[in-house]
Design a protein around this motif. Sequence first.
Motif, mmCIF file in Angstrom:
data_model
loop_
_atom_site.group_PDB
_atom_site.id
_atom_site.type_symbol
_atom_site.label_atom_id
_atom_site.label_comp_id
_atom_site.label_asym_id
_atom_site.label_seq_id
_atom_site.Cartn_x
_atom_site.Cartn_y
_atom_site.Cartn_z
ATOM 1 N N GLU A 10 57.358 36.194 27.563
ATOM 2 C CA GLU A 10 56.980 36.193 28.851
ATOM 3 C C GLU A 10 58.219 36.346 29.453
ATOM 4 N N TYR A 14 59.287 39.297 32.120
ATOM 5 C CA TYR A 14 59.682 39.043 33.711
ATOM 6 C C TYR A 14 60.913 39.636 34.058
ATOM 7 N N TYR A 15 61.977 39.590 33.275
ATOM 8 C CA TYR A 15 63.379 40.146 33.376
ATOM 9 C C TYR A 15 63.358 41.547 33.545
ATOM 10 N N ILE A 18 61.506 42.703 36.844
ATOM 11 C CA ILE A 18 62.401 42.207 38.156
ATOM 12 C C ILE A 18 63.578 43.308 38.178
#
Length: 82
Positions: A10, A14-15, A18
């Motif tokens: 997860e 996300y990284y 982004i």
Amino acid sequence: MDYEGQKLSEILFYYIIILFGVIGWIYGYFFQDFTYVFYSWGVGVGISILLCVPDWPIFNKHPVKWLESIPDRSQVESKKNK
């Protein structure tokens, strides 16, 4: 995939999203074209799916130790009757 592997997956997801979104936004800002943001974001989603969805061995480093199963009542009673 164990619990620590889910957490790692997860965070990695996300990284990546982004990072590619920010890069696409900067690139699109300089070229004054918002479609570059969506292209970059789409590439980020594709890469994150390839890295995070399959059950890679890196996500299985902390296996869950399960308890032994409890026998059913019928199994216990049949052993008592014998």
